[in-house]
Motif scaffolding. Structure first.
Motif, mmCIF file in Angstrom:
data_model
loop_
_atom_site.group_PDB
_atom_site.id
_atom_site.type_symbol
_atom_site.label_atom_id
_atom_site.label_comp_id
_atom_site.label_asym_id
_atom_site.label_seq_id
_atom_site.Cartn_x
_atom_site.Cartn_y
_atom_site.Cartn_z
ATOM 1 N N THR A 606 0.848 -1.187 0.000
ATOM 2 C CA THR A 606 0.000 0.000 0.000
ATOM 3 C C THR A 606 0.883 1.236 0.000
ATOM 4 O O THR A 606 2.011 1.198 0.498
ATOM 5 C CB THR A 606 -0.944 0.018 1.220
ATOM 6 O OG1 THR A 606 -1.817 1.158 1.129
ATOM 7 C CG2 THR A 606 -0.168 0.095 2.520
ATOM 8 N N ASP A 626 -2.307 10.961 -3.699
ATOM 9 C CA ASP A 626 -2.444 9.662 -4.363
ATOM 10 C C ASP A 626 -2.220 8.525 -3.365
ATOM 11 O O ASP A 626 -1.330 8.586 -2.514
ATOM 12 C CB ASP A 626 -1.423 9.560 -5.502
ATOM 13 C CG ASP A 626 -1.523 8.239 -6.240
ATOM 14 O OD1 ASP A 626 -2.576 7.984 -6.840
ATOM 15 O OD2 ASP A 626 -0.551 7.456 -6.195
ATOM 16 N N GLY A 628 -3.030 3.915 -2.941
ATOM 17 C CA GLY A 628 -3.467 2.704 -3.629
ATOM 18 C C GLY A 628 -2.975 1.467 -2.906
ATOM 19 O O GLY A 628 -2.242 1.534 -1.915
ATOM 20 N N SER A 652 -5.809 1.553 -7.783
ATOM 21 C CA SER A 652 -5.593 2.946 -7.408
ATOM 22 C C SER A 652 -6.403 3.827 -8.352
ATOM 23 O O SER A 652 -6.796 3.389 -9.436
ATOM 24 C CB SER A 652 -4.104 3.312 -7.500
ATOM 25 O OG SER A 652 -3.646 3.196 -8.827
#
Length: 688
Positions: A606, A626, A628, A652
């Protein structure tokens, strides 16, 4: 005559104190009948959580239905005591805000950490964080305790938000934790919940719970307006659980005094092969016994999954150099070589050097005395004694010149490919499914000419979103729409500029969206506890519908990146923390943090990126970070034989441009991988 019923809550208050008196009963709390999924997938009863968590290195998949909600969920425990739950909540007959999208759907991630394991007299206690990020439709923070008096398991918890007196604030880009930031408000808003499970057998269990959820006051819940105009008929839920197999479960329940529920789930160990991995060591022919040692070794190594083989005896020392093409762990490959050497029993050899290479670049050397090797296989020496008398090296140098046999000039392969695009306004689930293949040519040491092609016969990817102000990724759907994709066409050169220091330069079509030049330098320090590196790239965007043409009317003519990279390896927990700091594709400066967990070859990953988003003119990228998740799965888990091939799945957002980088072909940190002293010492059990 009026019948008097003791309310379950009062009954619980009577029974719970006995927990501290009868704690000596048998306990199955860490791996037994009470680690079961709730409606939403996290370990619990029906609506309420318990202090139970999945056993470390296991995962759960399932689907639950209690009208009007349907839950698609997965849970994983990467560390002891920690459970991470991801779910999609679908609300029947409640349309999404975008026409054509279908029923309303919400994504959420929950965390639960059992910070106090259950003891003889003390209960297990856990802290839970539900839906603390993003839309926050169903958020809560709770503390819960569970204690087992087998065959009963008692739970008492206290939580706000979804379980509290009033709903919490909604949409946020950060993480909202009222239990930390506003503890007094959390305390005032929270309510008690409780439950009991009765499991006379591993095969089935009964459950009852008190759920304080005020559905009619949960105004952030899209289901509230249509389905919950007033209080529910009952706050007590009952259910029964069946385990038809060791890995599956079916739950039936009656909830809210008016709705039947069903929940189906499966639980597996992470990284456990579906087929046992079995490798038979090559047995030479009797007629070959008189052949020279180097010929017999080369033949045996080639038939055991090695290429680029060199064998030489110099000054009573046996040198074996080979490229590992088959074995997932380098130590297992070395173990195969040692077993072959022991079987041949070379005469007049006092010391043995086994060197593994990658495209003729030496990466690992194992050195041992011949007499120690033979004594070990003759069971005159223990495995631990043999390891103490031997040595691993990673900064390999001074290798004697040897003729190379079975040098591999070409390599090829393929693997399935699934890419998903969730929550687009045009539809919740967009995907493309197919296969990707590659061919590599190795003209000289460290060099590879690589081409990759992917085909997606099943592809419904589309979007109504428009590219944003600096569209480094928000226009990627134009590339994903293509059913045939030239994924790369590039020349890659990797080499040691100094023993222990690696450098890499790649040029050409680097990925589906960008072409250009990518450079990197990396080195391990402190026996590989830390990896340090520098990287950068200069790329241009490709035309979506022309595999060899570059864009001429793009927002930027050339996109550049520059990073300082660091990886902290924690082999004791099989964890790695990566930090990448510098300039990202859109020109936003910042840092990306990545946490990876290695479990029997499977990697769970992650990341979270924080950058200066002031370079963007649009509101969607401004202040967005950002993030994901990814999973990397070795194909060996499904083959029954060893393999180095892995399958990767990334999830993502495709709709933002912050914190973006190009795809790197075999970045040097991954090239180094577990070929460091601290990991070789940890993996040495694979030698035998």
């Amino acid at each position: 005559m009026r019948k008097f019923n003791v309310p379950p809550f009062i009954l619980a208050l009577i029974v719970l104190p006995s927990i501290f008196t009868f704690g000596a009963f048998p306990s199955f709390a860490d791996d037994g009948p009470f680690i079961r999924p709730s409606n939403r997938g996290g370990s619990g009863l029906m609506e309420i959580p318990t202090a139970r968590v999945l056993r470390e290195n296991t995962y759960r998949l399932g689907i639950g239905q209690v009208s009007p909600y349907r839950y698609y969920y997965s849970s994983v425990s990467p560390l002891k005591g920690l459970e991470i739950d991801g779910r999609i909540t679908e609300i029947s007959d409640v349309p999404a805000l975008t026409e054509g999208y279908g029923d309303y759907k919400d994504k959420a991630v929950d965390f639960k950490y059992r910070f106090l394991p259950e003891g003889k007299y003390m209960p297990a206690i856990a802290l839970g964080l539900m839906d603390s990020h993003g839309s926050r439709i169903y958020p809560s923070q709770y503390i819960v305790a569970s204690k087992q008096i087998y065959p009963f398991d008692f739970t008492l918890g206290f939580g706000n938000g979804r379980f509290g007196k009033s709903p919490l604030a909604g949409q946020t880009d950060g993480f909202e934790l009222e239990i930390v930031t506003s503890p007094r408000e959390w305390l005032n808003d929270s309510q008690f919940f409780w439950g009991i499970q009765f499991a006379p057998s591993e095969k089935y269990a009964l459950m009852v719970e008190y759920s304080p959820i005020k559905y009619h006051e949960q105004t952030n819940d899209p289901a509230q307006g249509k389905y919950f105009s007033g209080p529910v008929s009952s706050k007590y839920n009952v259910g029964i659980r069946f385990k038809p197999t060791k890995w599956s479960e079916i739950d039936l329940s009656y909830q809210r005094g008016e709705k039947f529920g069903v929940n189906f789930s499966t639980t597996f160990d992470i990284g456990k092969p579906l087929l046992p991995i079995y490798e038979q060591v090559y047995q030479g022919k009797t007629a070959d016994a008189l052949d020279p040692i180097h010929e017999r070794m080369i033949r045996a190594l080639h038939n055991s999954g090695f290429s680029g083989i060199g064998v030489a005896i110099i000054n009573e020392e046996l040198w074996v150099k080979a490229q590992n093409d088959k074995y997932f762990y380098s130590t297992r490959a070395i173990g195969i070589v040692l077993e072959l050497i022991a079987g041949i029993n070379p005469e007049n050899v006092k010391r043995i050097h086994v060197i593994l290479t990658e495209n003729e670049i030496p990466v690992v050397e194992f050195t041992t005395a011949t007499i120690d090797l033979l004594d070990f296989y003759a069971e005159k020496m223990t495995f631990d004694e043999f390891l103490r008398m031997s040595d691993f090296k990673t900064a390999v140098r001074d290798i004697p010149d040897m003729e190379t046999a079975f040098r591999k000039s070409f390599n090829y392969g393929w693997k399935p490919s699934l890419e998903t695009f969730l929550n687009d306004p045009s539809g919740f689930f967009r995907y493309r499914l197919g296969a990707s293949g590659w061919v590599s040519y190795y003209p000289w040491q460290g060099a590879s000419f690589v081409t990759g092609l992917a085909a997606f016969p099943l592809n419904n990817i589309t979007t109504t979103n428009e590219p944003l102000s600096i569209p480094v990724r928000t226009d990627i759907v134009e590339y994903k729409k293509e059913n045939i994709v030239l994924e790369r066409l590039m020349l890659n050169q990797t080499g040691q500029v100094y023993p222990g220091i690696l450098a890499k330069v790649s040029g050409g079509i680097l990925e589906a969206q960008y072409a250009g030049v990518d450079m990197e330098v990396a080195m391990p320090v402190l026996d590989g506890r830390i990896l340090l590196g520098l990287s950068g790239s200069a790329v241009k965007k490709r035309e979506p519908d022309n595999p060899v043409k570059l864009k001429t009317d793009d927002v930027k003519d050339v996109y550049t990146t520059a990073f300082i990279n660091m990886r902290l390896n924690i082999p004791e927990q099989e964890l790695a923390l990566d930090v990448k700091a510098g300039r990202f594709l859109a020109g936003d400066n910042g840092v990306r943090f990545t946490v990876s967990k290695f479990i029997n070859g499977v990697v769970l990953r992650t990341w979270y990126t924080y950058t200066d988003t002031s370079v963007f003119e649009d509101d969607f990228n401004r202040d967005y970070h950002d993030k994901g998740i990814a999973v990397i799965i070795p194909i060996r888990l499904f083959k029954g034989t060893d393999s180095r091939t892995t399958y990767s799945y990334f999830l993502s957002p495709w709709t933002r441009d912050t914190g973006q980088d190009i795809e790197h072909y075999r970045n040097l940190f991954d090239f180094i991988g577990r070929n460091t002293k601290i990991f070789l010492d940890k993996d040495d059990e694979m030698l035998y």
